[in-house]
Design a protein around this motif. Structure first.
Motif, PDB file in Angstrom:
ATOM      1  N   GLN A 206       1.421  -5.028 140.145  1.00 37.76           N
ATOM      2  CA  GLN A 206       0.899  -4.754 141.218  1.00 37.76           C
ATOM      3  C   GLN A 206       1.915  -4.083 142.201  1.00 37.76           C
TER       4      GLN A 206
ATOM      5  N   ARG B 236       2.176  -0.569 140.348  1.00 36.62           N
ATOM      6  CA  ARG B 236       0.969   0.284 140.407  1.00 36.62           C
ATOM      7  C   ARG B 236       1.063   0.866 141.846  1.00 36.62           C
TER       8      ARG B 236
ATOM      9  N   ARG C 254       0.840   2.786 136.133  1.00 35.13           N
ATOM     10  CA  ARG C 254      -0.506   2.268 135.371  1.00 35.13           C
ATOM     11  C   ARG C 254      -0.374   0.885 134.632  1.00 35.13           C
TER      12      ARG C 254
ATOM     13  N   THR D  51      -0.571  -3.168 134.080  1.00 33.67           N
ATOM     14  CA  THR D  51      -1.097  -4.531 134.101  1.00 33.67           C
ATOM     15  C   THR D  51      -0.058  -5.672 133.894  1.00 33.67           C
TER      16      THR D  51
ATOM     17  N   HIS E  57       1.652  -5.507 130.561  1.00 32.30           N
ATOM     18  CA  HIS E  57       2.823  -4.766 130.286  1.00 32.30           C
ATOM     19  C   HIS E  57       4.027  -5.451 130.824  1.00 32.30           C
TER      20      HIS E  57
ATOM     21  N   PRO F 282      11.886   6.559 122.048  1.00 34.89           N
ATOM     22  CA  PRO F 282      11.905   5.833 123.424  1.00 34.89           C
ATOM     23  C   PRO F 282      12.900   6.084 124.484  1.00 34.89           C
TER      24      PRO F 282
ATOM     25  N   LEU G 185       8.654   5.886 134.316  1.00 37.30           N
ATOM     26  CA  LEU G 185       7.548   5.028 134.153  1.00 37.30           C
ATOM     27  C   LEU G 185       6.148   5.624 134.837  1.00 37.30           C
TER      28      LEU G 185
ATOM     29  N   ASP H 155       5.253   8.844 133.154  1.00 37.70           N
ATOM     30  CA  ASP H 155       5.037   8.761 131.601  1.00 37.70           C
ATOM     31  C   ASP H 155       3.470   8.645 131.148  1.00 37.70           C
TER      32      ASP H 155
ATOM     33  N   ALA I 127       2.616   9.013 127.918  1.00 39.05           N
ATOM     34  CA  ALA I 127       2.185   8.767 126.257  1.00 39.05           C
ATOM     35  C   ALA I 127       2.884   7.403 126.193  1.00 39.05           C
ATOM     36  N   GLY I 128       3.097   6.570 127.052  1.00 37.24           N
ATOM     37  CA  GLY I 128       3.592   5.203 126.844  1.00 37.24           C
ATOM     38  C   GLY I 128       4.959   5.011 126.265  1.00 37.24           C
ATOM     39  N   ILE I 129       5.799   6.268 126.402  1.00 33.74           N
ATOM     40  CA  ILE I 129       7.140   6.060 125.612  1.00 33.74           C
ATOM     41  C   ILE I 129       8.305   5.516 126.407  1.00 33.74           C
TER      42      ILE I 129
ATOM     43  N   ILE J 176      10.259   2.572 128.319  1.00 35.74           N
ATOM     44  CA  ILE J 176      10.394   1.043 128.805  1.00 35.74           C
ATOM     45  C   ILE J 176      11.166   1.001 130.023  1.00 35.74           C
TER      46      ILE J 176
ATOM     47  N   PRO K  99       4.768  -0.649 126.886  1.00 31.14           N
ATOM     48  CA  PRO K  99       3.682  -0.734 126.370  1.00 31.14           C
ATOM     49  C   PRO K  99       3.624  -2.123 125.595  1.00 31.14           C
TER      50      PRO K  99
END
Lengths: 500, 500
Positions: free
Chosen positions: A171, A174, A179, A181, A184, A289, A310, A313, A315-317, A319, A340
């Motif tokens: 949160q 966010r 994005r 949850t 993640h 990554p 983050l 991002d 593409a979810g690449i 961390i 991811p």
């Protein structure tokens, strides 16, 4: 029996009492059989609580130095013939794996030793100001936690973390545009553990990691221990030189990009928005990554907040790693990895091997700090305090060291990055500085590929403003001494000849 | 708005309230804009403290489900368009190192899932009885610690551990015959971490480890992840069959011997004194370090105390592991490795990579438990309680399951080790047991080399005596059902043919 209490010391009274009695027992000043004053009387003599004396006596009793006898009070014990401590006839060196041999850095060890001396003002640590640790808040929170949920918080915790904390971290991120949850998020025992797990999950010996040069020294240790090689990318005022990375990426094929984009450790620089976008583009195009290490972004004193990698991002690449160690205090050992889901699952399987789970009580407290606005309040306070210390350090440098050091003004974080002039080396300065009663981190430990001999990293959050002023004065004197000696020697300089 | 509190539940009231409100908000029963009762009034309605309602409201506010408006009270919030959670277009599977792929055990995963169901009586865990967790003692200790030494206990701690705890552990072991000093002790984040560090420091892929067969499943996972191979040594009533080890040692040249000599997990057996001596002789003669994993020896219900391998060791070849997780509670994540100084130094360098240091506040509390006699008192209480539970389990087994299970009576520890009769397999029993509302650990996960399909491990400390009685009844029914089905099927048995 002589006992004096230093009421200005940060050492608790019971420790001071125990320490002095221990010394007097060991020296024979209080021989075996000596009767110590009853707790209540000693407390009255010293003007402390009885529990303080009880704690001191307990500590000495646990060490076997004193014993309680019914009817006789507390007596100095007969010294016990201490057994020969366990030695080992095993040639252990032959048993150790190579991974454990690469990470000893004698320079850093010397730095830590000097830094721990009580007479030394240390700019070497990476710790926040201890006088602002919210001790009473922690005390109240842990009391509440144990009252409400003691049994379950002392139980094993899911490896991925205490579920409400995972949700609160998701949160929080966010709210800053990511994005995320709970799924993640992996809670780890300090972000150092996150880094270790990531390195183990993603790198094999010989793999190449792109890193800023200089970068966080603890990351270099982790990557080296796994046998990775480095692709060092220089840093300028706008952070990592992303175009250099772009030029190198096809030739060196890094497996991973490790970066501290915001208030970088050690340089204090921040990656510009344009470079952030470009870095992401490279990562996505070449499918490399990115580990975004972000312990400092909450400590922003000036300038606009830039979005994290983050949150940029798509593409979810990326961390992402962070921690409360730099904004609250380091003792809870709570950090988090965000990324991811396949990565989080893999890391949590690995964490199960490494230490099963993270202290649930500490996780509960961090959850409360996050969800009750306590963390934000605390950071607000630090954002008032730290720039004052930074500016005190800057003006002291200006006053005492302008002829021997160059530096940049960081907009956030914990560190000033300084460059020695005239070819002086930080490793030579270290012993001279120790003689003058001041410590710093030599910059060369932050470089992946040698070099950086002329840099030093100065922390401005741990010492208080007066210590900062005095410490910089000492540092400047040390540099002047070193320079005088050096230029003395240089007149009779001998050219290095190859050893044959 | 409907709210009912279950006053017999272990779920705290504030959680119950938050949970029900969350459900009603999400279902639309409490639509956006609904005004919730003021905290004080709701507290009065439910007969709870105001702080309970405050906590519940806070939790919902943190989740964005409710908002406070000055003058309007607390209102159910408009649902926010939740952003598409972050996916990933990266083919992560190709990035993960082999180490992270070997340790998934679907059977154990199923066991954990079943075990967590609220309607299931679980004999699967390795946790102590939660109703005896000394929550109030912990509460008082942490309060004292933060009061006296808050600032320093929230700081980074030396990697090797909080010095007084290292000394207290050394002293505790000295009282049990070992010749240890603080320098022989490394405090770790649970003994699992000690095991991981040892495996990393001493094993390379392909190295052979001698282990009891069966043994602690978490150790098997650690060794496997490093790529070690196993030399499995059978276990009988007197512990590891040391003569088998002796026969094999020259041929297989193990690099390490891993053993749980006292109240072994999972079998509950204890290595006889004669075998202890012989095991040490072998280790010294062939120079093979022994890891002695000893979480259970303090939980002795009958029989004489045997000396640890550590205290019998004259050569410094034993490395000893223990923890408070099985005797106090697991939540603090405090364990220790004790061994020759070169080993401790090497492990601490490695720990610096893995997580820097261990939570100092938790270490302080363990120090207080050890030095104030609180741990001994607590163990005394457990030694009254646990044998009662064990005996209840034994008599229930006798009453309900004597025709389908065989077992031994352990003199200490947490587990009963049982063998299914008639060729039934624990992995087939698991889903049947789940249907009957009971869980256990399948024995085959504890065997290094396959096999052990007919064994199950039953924990008798976590469930209370009535749950034990009921759980064994359910287990016996499940076995009977499985047997009936199996023998039903067997009448039309099909011989396995090779797949070509």
């Amino acid at each position: 029996m002589r006992l004096t209490l230093d009421r200005t010391s940060s050492i608790p009274f019971y420790r001071q009492i125990a320490e002095q009695l221990r010394e007097q027992i060991r020296s024979g000043e209080l021989p075996p059989g000596t009767r110590l004053p009853p707790e209540r009387r000693l407390a009255a003599m010293l003007g402390v609580n009885r529990t303080t004396v009880v704690s001191a006596y307990r500590e000495l009793a646990a060490e076997g130095l004193i014993v309680g006898h019914v009817g006789r009070g507390t007596i100095v014990a007969e010294p016990q013939p201490s057994p020969q401590p366990l030695g080992s006839s095993v040639a252990w060196a032959q048993f150790f794996t190579p991974i454990t041999t690469v990470m000893r850095d004698p320079l850093l060890y010397d730095t830590m030793v000097v830094s721990a001396r009580p007479d030394v003002i240390s700019f070497a640590t990476g710790a926040p100001a201890p006088e602002f640790y919210p001790v009473e808040t922690v005390r109240a929170l842990l009391d509440e936690a144990l009252h409400h949920e003691g049994q379950s918080l002392l139980q094993y915790c899911p490896t991925e973390g205490y579920p409400p904390l995972r949700e609160a971290i998701a949160q929080y991120l966010r709210q800053h545009g990511a994005r995320t949850t709970a799924a993640h998020v992996l809670v780890v025992s300090g972000s150092q553990q996150g880094l270790y797990l990531l390195a183990r999950a993603l790198l094999e010996p010989g793999d190449v990691v792109a890193v800023e040069s200089p970068t966080y020294l603890g990351a270099l240790h982790v990557f080296r221990a796994i046998g990775a090689r480095f692709l060092p990318i220089p840093v300028d005022r706008h952070g990592m030189h992303v175009s250099v990375l772009e030029d190198m990426v096809q030739r060196r094929r890094p497996k991973l990009i490790y970066t501290l984009p915001t208030f970088q450790n050690p340089t204090g620089t921040t990656l510009s928005l344009e470079r952030r976008q470009r870095l992401l583009d490279i990562a996505i195009r070449y499918q490399i990554p990115i580990i975004e290490d972000d312990p400092y972004s909450m400590l922003r004193y000036e300038g606009p907040a830039l979005p994290s990698l983050l949150s940029l991002d798509t593409a979810g690449i990326v961390i992402y790693l962070s921690t409360v160690s730099k904004v609250l205090f380091p003792g809870f050992r709570i950090g988090w990895v965000v990324g991811p889901q396949p990565v989080i699952e893999r890391l949590s399987t690995l964490k199960q091997l490494v230490d099963l789970d993270t202290n649930a009580l500490a996780q509960w407290a961090v959850w409360a700090f996050l969800t009750r606005g306590l963390l934000d309040q605390h950071i607000e306070r630090l954002r008032q305090t730290y720039p004052v210390r930074r500016d005190r350090m800057l003006s002291a440098l200006e006053a005492y060291a302008a002829d021997v050091l160059a530096w940049e003004r960081p907009g956030g974080g914990l560190y000033l990055w300084c460059q020695l002039q005239d070819g002086l080396r930080a490793r030579d300065l270290l012993p001279e500085a120790a003689r003058h009663g001041v410590a710093f981190t030599p910059g060369e430990s932050c470089f992946p590929d040698g070099g950086g001999a002329e840099f030093l990293r100065l922390n401005f959050t741990y010492p208080n403003p007066d210590q900062i002023e005095e410490g910089i004065k000492r540092l400047a004197q040390a540099i002047h001494t070193l320079r005088a000696n050096r230029f003395g020697r240089d007149r009779t300089a001998v050219l290095a000849r190859p050893l044959v």
